[in-house]
Write a protein that holds these residues in place. Sequence first.
Motif, PDB file in Angstrom:
ATOM      1  N   THR A 215      56.467  21.575  56.314  1.00 36.20           N
ATOM      2  CA  THR A 215      55.364  22.860  56.294  1.00 36.20           C
ATOM      3  C   THR A 215      53.634  22.888  56.808  1.00 36.20           C
ATOM      4  N   SER A 216      53.022  20.888  56.036  1.00 36.82           N
ATOM      5  CA  SER A 216      51.990  20.998  56.696  1.00 36.82           C
ATOM      6  C   SER A 216      52.472  20.510  58.195  1.00 36.82           C
ATOM      7  N   GLY A 217      52.587  20.223  58.879  1.00 36.25           N
ATOM      8  CA  GLY A 217      52.692  19.320  60.153  1.00 36.25           C
ATOM      9  C   GLY A 217      52.645  18.584  60.158  1.00 36.25           C
ATOM     10  N   GLU A 218      51.591  17.466  58.835  1.00 35.84           N
ATOM     11  CA  GLU A 218      51.662  16.356  59.250  1.00 35.84           C
ATOM     12  C   GLU A 218      52.392  15.458  59.490  1.00 35.84           C
ATOM     13  N   TRP A 219      53.728  15.396  59.971  1.00 36.00           N
ATOM     14  CA  TRP A 219      54.508  14.981  59.860  1.00 36.00           C
ATOM     15  C   TRP A 219      55.388  14.560  61.411  1.00 36.00           C
ATOM     16  N   ARG A 220      54.190  14.963  62.018  1.00 35.39           N
ATOM     17  CA  ARG A 220      53.871  15.409  63.454  1.00 35.39           C
ATOM     18  C   ARG A 220      52.775  13.525  63.722  1.00 35.39           C
ATOM     19  N   GLU A 221      51.926  13.211  62.794  1.00 33.53           N
ATOM     20  CA  GLU A 221      51.105  12.563  62.914  1.00 33.53           C
ATOM     21  C   GLU A 221      51.612  11.514  62.107  1.00 33.53           C
ATOM     22  N   ALA A 222      52.640  11.575  60.730  1.00 37.13           N
ATOM     23  CA  ALA A 222      52.948  10.791  59.987  1.00 37.13           C
ATOM     24  C   ALA A 222      53.696   8.677  61.034  1.00 37.13           C
ATOM     25  N   GLU A 223      53.376   8.214  60.045  1.00 40.73           N
ATOM     26  CA  GLU A 223      53.787   7.125  60.185  1.00 40.73           C
ATOM     27  C   GLU A 223      54.950   6.573  59.279  1.00 40.73           C
TER      28      GLU A 223
END
Length: 509
Positions: A215-223
């Motif tokens: 939901t936070s969209g952090e997955w986009r940056e996550a490794e």
Amino acid sequence: MQLPSAQVAVLETASADEAQSVDALASATDLPPETVTGAVFELEEAGLVAINEAVDETITLTDEGAEYADEGLPETRFYEAALAAGADEDPVEMGPVIGRSGLEGPQVNIALSNYARKDYGVIDSGEVTADPEADPTADPELVALETLAERDEEVDADSLAVDGDVLDQLERRGLLERRETTVRSVTLTDAGVTELMAGISAAETVGQVTPELLTSGEWREAEFSEYNVEADAEVVDGGNVHILRQTAERVKDTLVGMGFQEMEGPHADADFWINDCLFMPQDHPARTHWDRFALERPTHIDHLPEDLVERVERAHREGVGPDGEGYNSPWDEDFARAIALRGHTTSLSARYLSGEQIGDLEPPQRYFSVEKVYRNDTLDPTHLLEFFQIEGWVMAEDLSVRELMGTFEEFYAQFGIHDIEFKPHYNPYTEPSFELFGTHPTTGELVEIGNSGIFREEMLEPLGVECDVMAWGLALERLLMLMYGFEDIRDIHGTLCDLELLRDTEVTY
Ligand code: PHE
């Protein structure tokens, strides 16, 4: 720049000026060599390090090689013995030279063939000459062996000033072993140096996707951490119903399907129900004390139906019918009241047929049980002190052997067994009697699987049964042997059972 932590560690340890081996990097970073190798390949792909591969050869002496380094090569020892025998002057007989050399067995042949190959002399028609000019102590093979023996166990081939041909020869003779390993050394590339100066940090990898991450969209940056789909997982063995129990259930289903009802009754019972009701004489060998598991407490049953006891006693003493014959042997009620573990479940059949268990029964009736029985047998691949008996009987007017055999054929066919054989047998309580046999699927041997017959008048009349009853006792464990090919009953039962086999065998339906 963010990189996985192992790559960061390698990058920070590697140098642009001096190549370092993977092993050196592993000890400097305190990471396992496999991890370092993996990281190094990733970094090479990213252009941050360069890998230089070299093949390293190490050499070790075999036991035989070490022995020769110590005692001399067989051909050298043979040469010395030949010299001592004067073979440099005149040809001498080979036998004494061998004796003098102390060589034995295969070493003699080794000595002779290498002696000729190295021109130490000539061996012809059982005679030996020795070339006085030969110098076996300077033999390059011996020198190489001695050099190797002086060094550590493993020797780097490059550091050894020995001719390659000599090493090849020694390897052919089985005196040394050569092993090749790839050594990788790592240097930082210019790009690597640049990245290092710009600053790198270890990326935190995400092991699990969470709702927040999405939901936070952090997955986009996550490794994301990588899955190792080839990792060995721990085997978890759950509980399982024993295959004997599973097969017992299947037998019960089968018999219920054939119109039978289930009997229940005591495992420890009065001899009266186990033997006397079956017209088993009280002096029958199977009734002696060493064949039964008697009970210490209680030793005797409280209740027996008095009129039945009377009729059973009369049958034992006088037989039944106008021409009946009894055993003319003693019959003692106290002996009949003694309690033991049942040696067969025919005790249940006696209880049910007598009306004692569930009241009087009118034909037709079909009953069965699949329950444990206890016998003081000697343990062997086909006998245990306890086993499951498939007891059964059919009560009807006018039964014959055809019905009995037909019932077995129908029953065993449902377990894939179609080759039942019958042999005439004797039981005090059946006439006629038949033993059943099946063929073991792997050994091909005949296996006894049960006993059967048509109950005699001497048994049925005292019980108050006025029509025919055919009956049997089959061994569940033997059925399993035929179904799954076990050769030893102790594989599936008791303290020596094979747990793997129990886990892996699936009961087939
Ligand atoms: N009681 C017999 C046995 O244990 C089996 C059997 C039962 C035989 C009924 C005939 C009739 O071997």
